[in-house]
Design a protein around this motif. Sequence first.
Motif: not given
Length: 514
Positions: A156-160
């Motif tokens: 579900x991560x778009x950016x870190x």
Amino acid sequence: MIDKEMIIAYDLGTGGIKASLFDLNGASHGDVFSQYDVTYTGSDFHEQAPEAWYDGICSTTRQLLQKSGINPLRVVGLSISGHSLGVVPVSHDGTLLRSMTPIWSDTRAKQQTKAFFAQVPYAEWYTKTGNGFPAECYSVFKIMWYRDNEPALYQNTFKILGSKDYCNYRLTGIMVTDYSYASGSGVYNLLQNRYNEDYLRVSGIRRELLPELVHSHDVIGTLTAEAAMTLGLSPNVKVVAGGVDNSCMALGARGIENGRAYISLGSSSWIAVVSETPLVDIEKKPFVFAHVIDGMYASATSIFAAGSSFRWVRDVLCPDLVQQEKNGEIRDAYVEMESLAALSPVGSNNLQFNPSLAGGAMIERSKNIVGGFVGLQLSHTRSDMIRASLEGITFNLWYAMTVLKSCGVSVPELLMVGGGAKSPFWRQMFADTFNMKVIKTSVDQNAASLGAAALAAYGLGYWNNYTPIDKAHRLENVSEPNKELTDLYRRHYDVSRYIAEWLAETGDKLTYGV
């Protein structure tokens, strides 16, 4: 005379955030500090709440405006110096996906580093990245840990985002990072100034998780209406990308020319040199970040527990002084401790202290090295123990300096910044041990903040270059070395290195069993 326009710079540290108000000459006009905590859920798990960082920015900004009494419309720019190696996962709409995220010192990703280095030679990786902390501290391995242990979050991560980059997103709605912060990702090629595609492939991490790269001085946007209202500032305020704390501090510590060096004497401590090429050595592993000045690098050697070791000595050996300070009977427990230390001779009556209370930095033979007092006898006093602790920290940092010197660095004098710079007694000890001038200026504990402010001044077009930083440093003291004391200190230093080898071996035995 105060210039009309002002800049707010933030020093986003591990222990809290400091908001500082600067004019366009680089002079500070006050600051406000807000503390937040580190959560230790296991020996390897060191986490903080990203919301605490942003809340700290908001609260300190409002307090700073109230304290200074300036018209908020005079503030034209914001810039953040942020602690390194952060991994904040956000969704496509910017929702924070983990309320607590690993900070720079988190080392949970040991299995992930093993998998990576089964395919990539460590020496090659270090030489290209300059990443001289324990490898598991670096961002890519923590992201791999997310993937392996929290797959739903990872998907579900778009950016870190890094620490200051998450805060910049909250301020502007823009998700980017700068070259200096990216250089701590574990997949950044220092000489090519870009992410290393081969290392990304080996890690198995999706490239799109990493934010796009901008220059540290680039204006990334203006405040959103919501952020402006929360901070009490105009929505026309511009936000500059900012940089990683090590590089912002290097800039603020006059690191604008090749070969300039400084020592940061705080909870942890390091000696850094600014150069046009990264200083890498596979044996001693200086750690390197891309400088916030394009085309330059900040290379350093460190010890993990400097001021924190001295604080431990204060709390354990001098609780009476701590209580007297709380009662208002004395101004500062540390000042009283230094007065006691001055009663003991150089060498602390042959008592040695090793400050490796938080384990060993990469310059030590083993990360398992333990600290402690060595040579205690019934004749020793509290004064001896206090002085030995100051000498032990100084000796370890002289060793860190010798590592930099072995890489070809020539340092004629040393600017000292950080909390320890306030101590005349300690500065003189450094001058005598190092056999070089130790400089103290008005910048003191504001080096990272000044660096961030300088990025904004340059990025917004008020400065044509970074030379105004030199003028922002008002000379306050020069500690000249005493050659006779240098020879005496160096003899005790030689003993300290023998003890360090023994404590490294002892630490390994305590960790792995005899």
